[in-house]
Structures are given as C-alpha cells and as structure tokens.
Motif scaffolding. Structure first.
Motif, PDB file in Angstrom:
ATOM      1  N   GLU A 197      42.468  40.079  44.734  1.00 47.23           N
ATOM      2  CA  GLU A 197      43.577  40.136  43.790  1.00 47.23           C
ATOM      3  C   GLU A 197      43.312  39.182  42.630  1.00 47.23           C
ATOM      4  OE1 GLU A 197      46.027  42.140  43.823  1.00 47.23           O
ATOM      5  OE2 GLU A 197      46.312  42.837  45.892  1.00 47.23           O
ATOM      6  N   GLY A 198      43.914  39.463  41.466  1.00 45.75           N
ATOM      7  CA  GLY A 198      43.764  38.615  40.294  1.00 45.75           C
ATOM      8  C   GLY A 198      44.726  39.049  39.217  1.00 45.75           C
ATOM      9  N   LYS A 199      44.992  38.179  38.256  1.00 48.01           N
ATOM     10  CA  LYS A 199      45.975  38.495  37.224  1.00 48.01           C
ATOM     11  C   LYS A 199      45.393  38.582  35.814  1.00 48.01           C
ATOM     12  CE  LYS A 199      47.528  33.711  36.305  1.00 48.01           C
ATOM     13  NZ  LYS A 199      46.465  33.036  37.072  1.00 48.01           N
ATOM     14  N   ASP A 200      44.214  38.012  35.583  1.00 42.42           N
ATOM     15  CA  ASP A 200      43.671  37.949  34.223  1.00 42.42           C
ATOM     16  C   ASP A 200      42.937  39.223  33.796  1.00 42.42           C
ATOM     17  OD1 ASP A 200      44.641  35.367  33.853  1.00 42.42           O
ATOM     18  OD2 ASP A 200      42.841  34.455  34.723  1.00 42.42           O
ATOM     19  N   GLU A 218      34.318  34.744  42.078  1.00 43.16           N
ATOM     20  CA  GLU A 218      34.435  33.401  42.653  1.00 43.16           C
ATOM     21  C   GLU A 218      33.914  32.352  41.678  1.00 43.16           C
ATOM     22  OE1 GLU A 218      35.991  32.568  45.427  1.00 43.16           O
ATOM     23  OE2 GLU A 218      36.520  34.681  45.668  1.00 43.16           O
ATOM     24  N   LYS A 219      32.842  32.675  40.985  1.00 44.31           N
ATOM     25  CA  LYS A 219      32.295  31.740  39.983  1.00 44.31           C
ATOM     26  C   LYS A 219      33.299  31.525  38.851  1.00 44.31           C
ATOM     27  CE  LYS A 219      27.378  32.820  40.714  1.00 44.31           C
ATOM     28  NZ  LYS A 219      26.900  31.433  40.955  1.00 44.31           N
ATOM     29  N   MET A 220      33.924  32.600  38.398  1.00 40.13           N
ATOM     30  CA  MET A 220      34.883  32.504  37.309  1.00 40.13           C
ATOM     31  C   MET A 220      36.140  31.739  37.724  1.00 40.13           C
ATOM     32  SD  MET A 220      34.572  36.144  35.281  1.00 40.13           S
ATOM     33  CE  MET A 220      34.467  37.197  36.733  1.00 40.13           C
ATOM     34  N   ALA A 221      36.495  31.865  39.003  1.00 38.56           N
ATOM     35  CA  ALA A 221      37.677  31.154  39.500  1.00 38.56           C
ATOM     36  C   ALA A 221      37.507  29.649  39.349  1.00 38.56           C
ATOM     37  CB  ALA A 221      37.930  31.520  40.956  1.00 38.56           C
ATOM     38  N   GLN A 222      36.276  29.179  39.459  1.00 43.09           N
ATOM     39  CA  GLN A 222      36.005  27.748  39.309  1.00 43.09           C
ATOM     40  C   GLN A 222      36.262  27.272  37.882  1.00 43.09           C
ATOM     41  OE1 GLN A 222      31.983  27.088  40.703  1.00 43.09           O
ATOM     42  NE2 GLN A 222      32.362  28.146  42.646  1.00 43.09           N
ATOM     43  N   ASN A 223      36.293  28.228  36.952  1.00 45.79           N
ATOM     44  CA  ASN A 223      36.557  27.897  35.550  1.00 45.79           C
ATOM     45  C   ASN A 223      37.944  28.359  35.104  1.00 45.79           C
ATOM     46  OD1 ASN A 223      33.971  26.722  35.048  1.00 45.79           O
ATOM     47  ND2 ASN A 223      33.103  28.782  34.955  1.00 45.79           N
ATOM     48  N   GLY A 224      38.795  28.639  36.088  1.00 48.27           N
ATOM     49  CA  GLY A 224      40.188  28.951  35.775  1.00 48.27           C
ATOM     50  C   GLY A 224      40.501  30.402  35.482  1.00 48.27           C
ATOM     51  N   LEU A 225      39.550  31.314  35.681  1.00 49.52           N
ATOM     52  CA  LEU A 225      39.807  32.734  35.456  1.00 49.52           C
ATOM     53  C   LEU A 225      40.105  33.431  36.778  1.00 49.52           C
ATOM     54  CD1 LEU A 225      37.083  33.671  32.808  1.00 49.52           C
ATOM     55  CD2 LEU A 225      39.544  33.433  32.434  1.00 49.52           C
ATOM     56  N   ASP A 226      41.218  34.138  36.828  1.00 48.54           N
ATOM     57  CA  ASP A 226      41.652  34.809  38.047  1.00 48.54           C
ATOM     58  C   ASP A 226      41.426  36.311  37.886  1.00 48.54           C
ATOM     59  OD1 ASP A 226      42.771  35.356  40.489  1.00 48.54           O
ATOM     60  OD2 ASP A 226      44.850  35.112  39.821  1.00 48.54           O
ATOM     61  N   VAL A 227      40.315  36.802  38.418  1.00 53.12           N
ATOM     62  CA  VAL A 227      39.902  38.187  38.200  1.00 53.12           C
ATOM     63  C   VAL A 227      39.940  38.987  39.501  1.00 53.12           C
ATOM     64  CG1 VAL A 227      38.016  39.682  37.407  1.00 53.12           C
ATOM     65  CG2 VAL A 227      38.439  37.489  36.278  1.00 53.12           C
ATOM     66  N   ALA A 228      40.599  40.136  39.460  1.00 50.20           N
ATOM     67  CA  ALA A 228      40.650  41.035  40.610  1.00 50.20           C
ATOM     68  C   ALA A 228      39.356  41.835  40.696  1.00 50.20           C
ATOM     69  CB  ALA A 228      41.836  41.981  40.485  1.00 50.20           C
ATOM     70  N   VAL A 229      39.017  42.274  41.909  1.00 49.77           N
ATOM     71  CA  VAL A 229      37.825  43.111  42.117  1.00 49.77           C
ATOM     72  C   VAL A 229      38.210  44.343  42.930  1.00 49.77           C
ATOM     73  CG1 VAL A 229      35.500  43.264  43.072  1.00 49.77           C
ATOM     74  CG2 VAL A 229      36.274  41.124  42.025  1.00 49.77           C
ATOM     75  N   VAL A 230      37.862  45.499  42.411  1.00 53.95           N
ATOM     76  CA  VAL A 230      38.145  46.774  43.075  1.00 53.95           C
ATOM     77  C   VAL A 230      36.831  47.482  43.367  1.00 53.95           C
ATOM     78  CG1 VAL A 230      39.118  49.092  42.760  1.00 53.95           C
ATOM     79  CG2 VAL A 230      40.431  47.083  42.061  1.00 53.95           C
ATOM     80  N   ASN A 231      36.713  47.998  44.572  1.00 50.37           N
ATOM     81  CA  ASN A 231      35.542  48.776  44.970  1.00 50.37           C
ATOM     82  C   ASN A 231      35.858  50.262  44.850  1.00 50.37           C
ATOM     83  OD1 ASN A 231      33.295  49.956  46.198  1.00 50.37           O
ATOM     84  ND2 ASN A 231      33.958  49.456  48.266  1.00 50.37           N
ATOM     85  N   ILE A 232      35.128  50.945  43.981  1.00 47.21           N
ATOM     86  CA  ILE A 232      35.265  52.405  43.869  1.00 47.21           C
ATOM     87  C   ILE A 232      34.015  53.033  44.475  1.00 47.21           C
ATOM     88  CG2 ILE A 232      35.326  54.363  42.272  1.00 47.21           C
ATOM     89  CD1 ILE A 232      37.981  53.032  42.398  1.00 47.21           C
TER      90      ILE A 232
END
Length: 319
Positions: A197-200, A218-232
């Motif tokens: 899950e993520g909001k950005d 996970e790398k981006m989360a360390q820099n304050g970015l909250d990114v969701a990942v979806v597998n298609i």
C-alpha cells in the motif's frame, strides 16, 4: 539480553524452471496434457516433463511455425497441447501460425514462451524479445500471463489449462526472488494484486520487475516516499477495476516491465486510464530500442530495470 531475529533467506528460481516443474505437476492431475518443443527442451525446461513423462513429449525440431500447426491439430482432438520455445520464436517467428491456426479458430493451445526480455543476457538482441506481449495482445481472444515468481508461474500453468482457449505464458531465464510465499496467495486470471500500500503513487509492475519494484519502493520509503506496488500477472484480460482504483487513490501511476514501453503493460494501462480515469503515467521499460549482449543483471541495471534504477526514475518523476 536481546534475541536476534533470524533473517529469512531469499530463494531465487527462474520461471522457466517453474514452467517445467509445473507441467509435471499438471500432468499428475490431467493426463490429456501433451507437451511440444522445438529442439530447446533443455533451455525451456520442458526437459523436466520429458524425463518424467517421455511418451507425452514431442520434439518438433527447429521448426517453430510448423510446431504451432501441429499443436492446433492436436487441440482439435480434445487433448491440451502446451507448446514451448523462446519468446522470440513463439511470438515472432510463428506469429502468423499463432494468429491464423490457433487464435482465429480459438483453439485450446497453451504457449509457454521462455527467454523473454533483455534478461536473456549474452544471447543478445536477436533473442531478447521485448515485443512479444505487444504482438500477442493484438490477437483476439488471446490470454497473456507474465508471472512474477516461481509460485505464480506454477499457478499460471494450472490456470492456463483450466481456461478454455489460447493462452500465452511468458517465462524468464534469470533466477528471481520468490515473493508470493504466503498462505493468503491466490492466483486468478485477470486479477492483479496489491503487494504494498502507498499514498504518493502506484507502481504497476509485471514479471521479474515486480520484485525489483518492491525493493525500489522500500528504498524510496527511506527517503519519505510512500509508493504502492501492484502485481499485474495477467496482461490480457487486464484488471481494469484495480488500475482505476489505484489511479483514483494515488493520482499518479508508474508502469514497470521488461518489455518495450510500446504495446506492453504500459500501453495497456494507459489505454485503461485514458478511457476511464485520465491520470499521469510514467512508463518504465525498454525505450524503443534493441537490447545487446551482456550479463543479465548488468543489462537490467543498464536499462534501469533493477531496484536502484526504478527508485531513481520514480523519485525524479514524483519530485
């Protein structure tokens, strides 16, 4: 005294191996399965099936187009042929036969295409098929599955058998991490899954790029970015509802694929969003160019399809 938590080792398996093992498992339950190969059983891993069930494996030689015709004929008898070769030959060389002999009559043929994308590595541009998804998407009624790991690849083989009609499955040469080893995992044709899950923003990925996208998030989360990942995993039919849902939630979409950004996952997602929920989209993949020979991991890094490359591109986009 603090107790140290054991770190779970990462298991890596090439999805082409999963394909071979999946065929053996499938035959144990369904004896109407027939496997065809084009002199590449050791590479496509249908050799695993050949060793277990030699009487149901047929080598058609280096004649991929003819092999598709044979598979079409077998399908008319009620048996279920799984026809296997490299993606470049299955989707490229044999396109006409797949279209006219399998797609047009909507026959129950399953195509196991291995060695897709630039991770084929040292075999070079002639064998690095970055166009196969685009080609197969144009064939009416063709289902396209691009599994993200060993577990999903085996599930794809079973789902392909259970589906009545032509199916194109895309498998890789490079060993990749197992990410779906959880009790809640369920494979369903045409349905994507939210892995993070993520909001950005939302990364929508397919194939080997799914695990790399998770690591990038996970790398981006360390820099304050909250990114969701979806597998298609199913490119066609694609999960329109999930794509629209994530676009509405996070407002920005990034697609990641080991395929040309033209006509593949990126194209499919853009088609969905332009018609239903106009949203800014960044497509990460092979940018209208050919690959070249080199170690698979080095090529993924060069093309920006490893975790660091994905994180760098997404971070720049979001800023």
């Amino acid at each position: 005294m603090a107790t140290m938590t054991a770190i779970k080792p990462i298991t890596k398996i090439a999805t082409r191996d999963s394909y071979g093992n999946g065929l053996v498992e499938l035959y144990k339950e369904h004896d109407d399965v027939i496997v065809l190969d084009a002199d590449l059983a050791a590479a496509t891993k249908t050799g695993i099936f050949k060793k277990a069930v030699p009487e149901r494996h047929y080598d058609c030689g280096i004649a991929e187009s003819n092999m598709m015709g044979i598979a079409a004929g077998i399908a008319t008898t009620g048996l279920v042929p799984f026809v296997s070769t490299f993606a470049m030959f299955a989707a490229g060389r044999a396109f006409e036969q797949v279209r006219n002999s399998i797609g047009y009559p909507h026959l129950n043929v399953k195509i196991g295409a291995t060695h897709a994308g630039i991770s084929v590595g040292e075999d070079g541009a002639t064998h690095q098929c970055n166009e196969d998804i685009a080609l197969m998407r144009t064939i009416p009624g063709m289902v396209i599955i691009n599994p993200a790991d060993d577990i999903e690849a085996k599930a794809a083989v079973k789902a392909a058998y259970e589906h009545d009609g032509p199916v194109y499955m895309r498998f890789g040469r490079l060993a990749i991490p197992i990410i779906n080893d959880n009790p809640d995992y369920k494979f369903e044709l045409g349905k994507g899954t939210i892995l993070r899950e993520g909001k950005d923003a939302t990364i929508i990925a397919t194939g080997l790029c799914v695990s790399e996208s998770l690591a990038a998030a996970e790398k981006m989360a360390q820099n304050g970015l909250d990114v969701a990942v979806v597998n298609i995993h199913t490119i066609k039919p694609i999960d329109k509802d999930l794509i629209i849902e994530m676009a509405k939630k996070t407002k920005r979409i990034i697609t990641v694929e080991e395929h040309s950004i033209i006509g593949g996952l990126g194209g499919a997602v853009c088609e969905v969003l332009s018609e239903n929920c106009p949203t800014p989209v960044l497509r990460i993949g092979v940018n209208d160019c050919f690959g070249h020979s080199g170690p698979a991991t080095a090529l993924l890094q060069e093309f920006g399809l490893d975790a660091d490359g994905i994180a760098k591109k997404v971070s720049a986009y979001l800023k």
